[in-house]
Design a protein around this motif. Structure first.
Motif, PDB file in Angstrom:
ATOM      1  N   SER A 245       0.841  -1.197   0.000  1.00 60.55           N
ATOM      2  CA  SER A 245       0.000   0.000   0.000  1.00 60.55           C
ATOM      3  C   SER A 245       0.874   1.244   0.000  1.00 60.55           C
ATOM      4  O   SER A 245       0.480   2.282  -0.501  1.00 60.55           O
ATOM      5  N   LYS A 246       2.095   1.101   0.540  1.00 57.21           N
ATOM      6  CA  LYS A 246       3.033   2.217   0.548  1.00 57.21           C
ATOM      7  C   LYS A 246       4.447   1.663   0.679  1.00 57.21           C
ATOM      8  O   LYS A 246       4.668   0.678   1.373  1.00 57.21           O
ATOM      9  N   LEU A 247       5.402   2.284   0.001  1.00 62.82           N
ATOM     10  CA  LEU A 247       6.815   1.978   0.162  1.00 62.82           C
ATOM     11  C   LEU A 247       7.460   3.181   0.839  1.00 62.82           C
ATOM     12  O   LEU A 247       7.280   4.316   0.392  1.00 62.82           O
ATOM     13  N   ILE A 248       8.194   2.933   1.933  1.00 65.60           N
ATOM     14  CA  ILE A 248       8.837   4.030   2.664  1.00 65.60           C
ATOM     15  C   ILE A 248      10.327   3.763   2.802  1.00 65.60           C
ATOM     16  O   ILE A 248      10.773   2.616   2.769  1.00 65.60           O
ATOM     17  N   GLY A 249      11.089   4.835   2.977  1.00 64.73           N
ATOM     18  CA  GLY A 249      12.522   4.715   3.183  1.00 64.73           C
ATOM     19  C   GLY A 249      12.825   4.183   4.574  1.00 64.73           C
ATOM     20  O   GLY A 249      12.082   4.415   5.534  1.00 64.73           O
TER      21      GLY A 249
ATOM     22  N   ASN B 187      15.349   6.117  12.306  1.00 61.02           N
ATOM     23  CA  ASN B 187      14.504   6.370  11.144  1.00 61.02           C
ATOM     24  C   ASN B 187      13.541   7.498  11.466  1.00 61.02           C
ATOM     25  O   ASN B 187      12.679   7.368  12.324  1.00 61.02           O
ATOM     26  N   THR B 188      13.710   8.598  10.768  1.00 52.96           N
ATOM     27  CA  THR B 188      12.957   9.824  10.994  1.00 52.96           C
ATOM     28  C   THR B 188      11.967  10.016   9.849  1.00 52.96           C
ATOM     29  O   THR B 188      12.005   9.279   8.863  1.00 52.96           O
ATOM     30  N   PRO B 189      11.095  11.021   9.949  1.00 50.22           N
ATOM     31  CA  PRO B 189      10.224  11.324   8.802  1.00 50.22           C
ATOM     32  C   PRO B 189      11.038  11.596   7.527  1.00 50.22           C
ATOM     33  O   PRO B 189      10.616  11.221   6.432  1.00 50.22           O
ATOM     34  N   GLY B 190      12.204  12.202   7.678  1.00 51.37           N
ATOM     35  CA  GLY B 190      13.057  12.445   6.513  1.00 51.37           C
ATOM     36  C   GLY B 190      13.496  11.144   5.855  1.00 51.37           C
ATOM     37  O   GLY B 190      13.535  11.038   4.631  1.00 51.37           O
ATOM     38  N   THR B 191      13.809  10.150   6.667  1.00 46.54           N
ATOM     39  CA  THR B 191      14.190   8.840   6.135  1.00 46.54           C
ATOM     40  C   THR B 191      13.009   8.206   5.424  1.00 46.54           C
ATOM     41  O   THR B 191      13.140   7.691   4.310  1.00 46.54           O
ATOM     42  N   ARG B 192      11.838   8.245   6.053  1.00 44.51           N
ATOM     43  CA  ARG B 192      10.648   7.616   5.460  1.00 44.51           C
ATOM     44  C   ARG B 192      10.288   8.236   4.114  1.00 44.51           C
ATOM     45  O   ARG B 192       9.802   7.565   3.222  1.00 44.51           O
TER      46      ARG B 192
END
Length: 163
Positions: A86-90, A97-102
């Motif tokens: 449904s979603k691919l995240i960093g 792992n921060t919002p910037g990473t995601r």
């Protein structure tokens, strides 16, 4: 070892290995962004695979791949999608792992004539909300979108992390 040197070392090692070619479909929506109209033609996507957790329900599938910008123009990756997730995240294996990473893969610069490796020991992507029906197949489509509206779809083999 610094992550930058790890990426360079991994890239060098991968280039020495004989790897099977990835078949890609290229798409261009015709949107005009100077220097970005045909980014999909300049970017090579290799060594792609979606790794399932060894024990079902214990962890999330992880997407590994290598991106090579073969042009003398910096391009921008603006997203990665797959019907298997449904979603691919960093994600980074060894760092916070921060919002910037995601959101890393929603605004990732691909420098000119450079190879970037996204493997298990560093930055890669997590498959959030995996679709069990899609993951039961031997391969899954993954689409990379670029600034300017072009995209490239590749077939990623699905493997077990135990392999």
């Amino acid at each position: 070892m610094k992550p930058r040197y790890q990426a360079i070392l991994a890239s060098a090692l991968l280039s020495l290995m004989a790897l099977s070619p990835v078949h890609a479909q290229e798409h261009n929506t015709g949107q005009s962004v100077p220097g970005q109209a045909d980014a999909q033609k300049d970017i090579g996507i290799t060594d792609i695979s979606l790794h399932l957790p060894t024990t079902p329900g214990q962890g999330q599938p992880e997407l590994y791949f290598t991106l090579t910008n073969n042009s003398h123009t910096t391009h921008l990756l603006t997203g990665v999608t797959s019907p298997a997730c449904s979603k691919l995240i960093g994600y980074h294996t060894d760092q916070e792992n921060t919002p910037g990473t995601r959101h890393l893969f929603q605004h990732l610069a691909l420098p000119e004539t450079t190879t970037l490796v996204f493997a298990s020991a560093g930055y890669h992507m997590l498959c959030v909300g995996p679709a069990s029906q899609a993951l039961s197949q031997p391969n899954v489509q993954v689409t990379f979108q670029f600034l300017g509206g072009s995209s490239k779809s590749v077939s990623a083999p699905i493997t077990s992390t135990a392999q």
